[in-house]
Scaffold this motif. Structure first.
Motif, PDB file in Angstrom:
ATOM      1  N   PRO A   1       0.821  -1.218   0.000  1.00 32.57           N
ATOM      2  CA  PRO A   1       0.000   0.000   0.000  1.00 32.57           C
ATOM      3  C   PRO A   1       0.852   1.264   0.000  1.00 32.57           C
ATOM      4  N   LEU A   2       0.425   2.251  -0.772  1.00 33.50           N
ATOM      5  CA  LEU A   2       1.145   3.516  -0.865  1.00 33.50           C
ATOM      6  C   LEU A   2       0.614   4.519   0.161  1.00 33.50           C
ATOM      7  N   LEU A   3       1.537   5.278   0.723  1.00 31.27           N
ATOM      8  CA  LEU A   3       1.194   6.380   1.624  1.00 31.27           C
ATOM      9  C   LEU A   3       1.824   7.648   1.050  1.00 31.27           C
ATOM     10  N   PRO A   4       1.093   8.399   0.218  1.00 30.34           N
ATOM     11  CA  PRO A   4       1.626   9.664  -0.294  1.00 30.34           C
ATOM     12  C   PRO A   4       1.864  10.630   0.862  1.00 30.34           C
ATOM     13  N   ASN A   5       2.844  11.525   0.701  1.00 28.93           N
ATOM     14  CA  ASN A   5       3.048  12.526   1.737  1.00 28.93           C
ATOM     15  C   ASN A   5       3.210  13.909   1.119  1.00 28.93           C
ATOM     16  N   THR A   6       3.157  14.901   1.979  1.00 31.68           N
ATOM     17  CA  THR A   6       3.234  16.296   1.530  1.00 31.68           C
ATOM     18  C   THR A   6       4.588  16.896   1.871  1.00 31.68           C
ATOM     19  N   ALA A   7       5.646  16.098   1.781  1.00 27.43           N
ATOM     20  CA  ALA A   7       6.991  16.563   2.108  1.00 27.43           C
ATOM     21  C   ALA A   7       7.344  17.793   1.284  1.00 27.43           C
ATOM     22  N   GLY A   8       7.998  18.743   1.932  1.00 25.85           N
ATOM     23  CA  GLY A   8       8.430  19.962   1.261  1.00 25.85           C
ATOM     24  C   GLY A   8       7.438  21.093   1.319  1.00 25.85           C
ATOM     25  N   CYS A   9       6.234  20.847   1.814  1.00 25.70           N
ATOM     26  CA  CYS A   9       5.223  21.907   1.882  1.00 25.70           C
ATOM     27  C   CYS A   9       5.460  22.799   3.092  1.00 25.70           C
TER      28      CYS A   9
ATOM     29  N   ARG B   1      -4.077  12.307  -4.005  1.00 22.60           N
ATOM     30  CA  ARG B   1      -5.246  11.417  -4.023  1.00 22.60           C
ATOM     31  C   ARG B   1      -5.677  11.124  -5.457  1.00 22.60           C
ATOM     32  N   GLU B   2      -5.600  12.122  -6.299  1.00 19.23           N
ATOM     33  CA  GLU B   2      -6.011  11.922  -7.688  1.00 19.23           C
ATOM     34  C   GLU B   2      -5.033  11.031  -8.439  1.00 19.23           C
ATOM     35  N   ILE B   3      -3.747  11.207  -8.192  1.00 16.08           N
ATOM     36  CA  ILE B   3      -2.728  10.445  -8.921  1.00 16.08           C
ATOM     37  C   ILE B   3      -2.630   9.013  -8.418  1.00 16.08           C
ATOM     38  N   PHE B   4      -2.621   8.846  -7.097  1.00 13.41           N
ATOM     39  CA  PHE B   4      -2.403   7.519  -6.527  1.00 13.41           C
ATOM     40  C   PHE B   4      -3.692   6.789  -6.179  1.00 13.41           C
ATOM     41  N   GLU B   5      -4.799   7.459  -6.305  1.00 11.04           N
ATOM     42  CA  GLU B   5      -6.108   6.868  -6.047  1.00 11.04           C
ATOM     43  C   GLU B   5      -6.199   6.283  -4.642  1.00 11.04           C
ATOM     44  N   THR B   6      -5.841   7.095  -3.670  1.00  6.45           N
ATOM     45  CA  THR B   6      -5.919   6.687  -2.269  1.00  6.45           C
ATOM     46  C   THR B   6      -6.271   7.886  -1.406  1.00  6.45           C
ATOM     47  N   ASP B   7      -7.017   7.632  -0.326  1.00  5.10           N
ATOM     48  CA  ASP B   7      -7.375   8.672   0.633  1.00  5.10           C
ATOM     49  C   ASP B   7      -6.340   8.813   1.741  1.00  5.10           C
ATOM     50  N   TRP B   8      -5.326   7.939   1.757  1.00  2.00           N
ATOM     51  CA  TRP B   8      -4.293   8.011   2.789  1.00  2.00           C
ATOM     52  C   TRP B   8      -3.345   9.156   2.476  1.00  2.00           C
ATOM     53  N   ILE B   9      -2.943   9.883   3.508  1.00  2.00           N
ATOM     54  CA  ILE B   9      -1.963  10.947   3.324  1.00  2.00           C
ATOM     55  C   ILE B   9      -1.136  11.111   4.602  1.00  2.00           C
TER      56      ILE B   9
ATOM     57  N   VAL C   1      -2.494  21.169   1.541  1.00  2.00           N
ATOM     58  CA  VAL C   1      -3.822  20.676   1.177  1.00  2.00           C
ATOM     59  C   VAL C   1      -3.903  20.420  -0.323  1.00  2.00           C
ATOM     60  N   THR C   2      -3.364  21.328  -1.109  1.00  2.00           N
ATOM     61  CA  THR C   2      -3.378  21.147  -2.571  1.00  2.00           C
ATOM     62  C   THR C   2      -2.584  19.919  -2.976  1.00  2.00           C
TER      63      THR C   2
ATOM     64  N   LEU D   1      -8.259  18.502   5.712  1.00  2.00           N
ATOM     65  CA  LEU D   1      -8.127  17.235   4.978  1.00  2.00           C
ATOM     66  C   LEU D   1      -9.051  16.157   5.542  1.00  2.00           C
ATOM     67  N   VAL D   2      -9.214  16.124   6.855  1.00  6.71           N
ATOM     68  CA  VAL D   2     -10.159  15.168   7.446  1.00  6.71           C
ATOM     69  C   VAL D   2     -11.563  15.437   6.931  1.00  6.71           C
ATOM     70  N   LYS D   3     -11.949  16.700   6.867  1.00  6.31           N
ATOM     71  CA  LYS D   3     -13.274  17.058   6.346  1.00  6.31           C
ATOM     72  C   LYS D   3     -13.418  16.691   4.875  1.00  6.31           C
ATOM     73  N   ASP D   4     -12.287  16.656   4.163  1.00  4.32           N
ATOM     74  CA  ASP D   4     -12.310  16.285   2.751  1.00  4.32           C
ATOM     75  C   ASP D   4     -12.236  14.773   2.533  1.00  4.32           C
ATOM     76  N   GLY D   5     -12.282  14.016   3.618  1.00  5.25           N
ATOM     77  CA  GLY D   5     -12.340  12.562   3.506  1.00  5.25           C
ATOM     78  C   GLY D   5     -11.003  11.839   3.512  1.00  5.25           C
ATOM     79  N   PHE D   6      -9.928  12.528   3.883  1.00  6.64           N
ATOM     80  CA  PHE D   6      -8.619  11.887   3.926  1.00  6.64           C
ATOM     81  C   PHE D   6      -8.417  11.123   5.239  1.00  6.64           C
ATOM     82  N   LYS D   7      -7.618  10.076   5.171  1.00  2.00           N
ATOM     83  CA  LYS D   7      -7.116   9.379   6.357  1.00  2.00           C
ATOM     84  C   LYS D   7      -5.754   9.992   6.642  1.00  2.00           C
ATOM     85  N   VAL D   8      -5.726  10.922   7.582  1.00  2.00           N
ATOM     86  CA  VAL D   8      -4.556  11.763   7.798  1.00  2.00           C
ATOM     87  C   VAL D   8      -3.635  11.183   8.860  1.00  2.00           C
TER      88      VAL D   8
END
Length: 274
Positions: free
Chosen positions: A78-86, A100-108, A93-94, A133-140
């Motif tokens: 399973p992939l866990l995308p991250n927001t490193a560098g932000c 989520r769009e690229i990896f097709e997962t709600d995990w972040i 958030v962007t 992000l939680v309100k947007d449906g992500f598993k943060v």
């Protein structure tokens, strides 16, 4: 506590995040490996429950090497995308939405850096970004320090797990504030806590697992080792050993010596002397 004749089953003791059970308590980063083959061999050796991928950094660097995403997909981890560098809430958030769009997962894995030197998370922005992000449906899974109050605020906005650092990212120092990290564990006994950043050698990982932490996330400690696959395997074994020790229930620490062999009475020559 289970007896030796009642081993803990995978289902009973799996790392569980947002209701999902994972096959390993090791999470592995995918940056800065000497080659794609080294990364592939490290994933195979460490058998992580998830692998992280930094959208902003990977798109600019390692993914330029053909086959990076194919490699990850082929391993079925399973992939866990991250927001490193932000460095701002909007940027984090962007980036999460792009991931989520690229990896097709709600995990972040939510990273929001507040200081360029220590790479310490921005606690105020982190809470705001997590809430959005939680309100947007992500598993943060928020990357944070060992600050208990910040941890509670992240839980208040809907995070179901925390990823406190052991030390600043990439330092390999191990846990620099054992007291703070153990207080966090003690005060949040039912919250999954994964130690992320700063661990350098397998003994560091074993230690935090013995304290009752639920997992570790590694990148530099493996990718910058002389032999990354061997180090990935060593960390996997250390995490398993630390978890087994925690579940087994360590003996209480004492301030004075106590004989491990029981004796009845005192030998006569000791009685004569004393």
């Amino acid at each position: 506590m289970n007896s030796a004749s009642e081993p803990v089953s995978f289902a009973a003791d799996a790392l569980t995040l947002y209701g999902t059970a994972f096959a390993s308590r090791v999470l592995l980063g995918t940056s800065r490996y000497p080659s794609l083959q080294s990364l592939a061999d490290s994933i195979d050796a460490g058998r992580p429950g998830m692998v992280t991928v930094a959208l902003r950094r990977q798109m600019n660097a390692q993914t330029a090497e053909a086959g990076f995403f194919d490699l990850l997909k082929a391993r079925g981890v399973p992939l866990l995308p991250n927001t490193a560098g932000c460095q701002s809430v909007t940027e984090a958030v962007t980036t999460a939405h792009m991931a989520r769009e690229i990896f097709e997962t709600d995990w972040i894995k939510l990273e929001l850096i507040g200081d360029d030197y220590t790479l310490q998370p921005d606690p105020i922005g982190l809470i705001e970004a997590a809430e959005r992000l939680v309100k947007d449906g992500f598993k943060v899974l928020p990357y944070c320090t060992e600050d208990l109050v910040v941890g509670r605020r992240l839980l208040d906005v809907g995070c179901e797990a925390l990823m406190p650092w052991g030390a600043p990212i990439g330092t390999g120092k191990g846990v620099v504030n054992p007291y703070g990290l153990r207080v966090l564990r003690e005060r949040l006994p039912d919250v999954p806590l994964i130690v992320d950043a700063g661990l350098g050698v397998p003994s560091h990982a074993c230690q935090v697992m013995e304290w009752g932490f639920d997992g570790v996330l590694l990148n530099t400690a493996v990718s910058q080792a002389t032999h990354p696959p061997a180090m990935a395997r060593a960390f996997a074994m250390a995490v398993e050993a630390g978890r087994d020790a925690y579940v087994a229930g360590p003996m209480a620490e004492r301030d004075s010596a106590q004989a491990s062999t029981p004796v009845v009475g005192m030998p006569f020559w000791h009685q004569d002397r004393h």
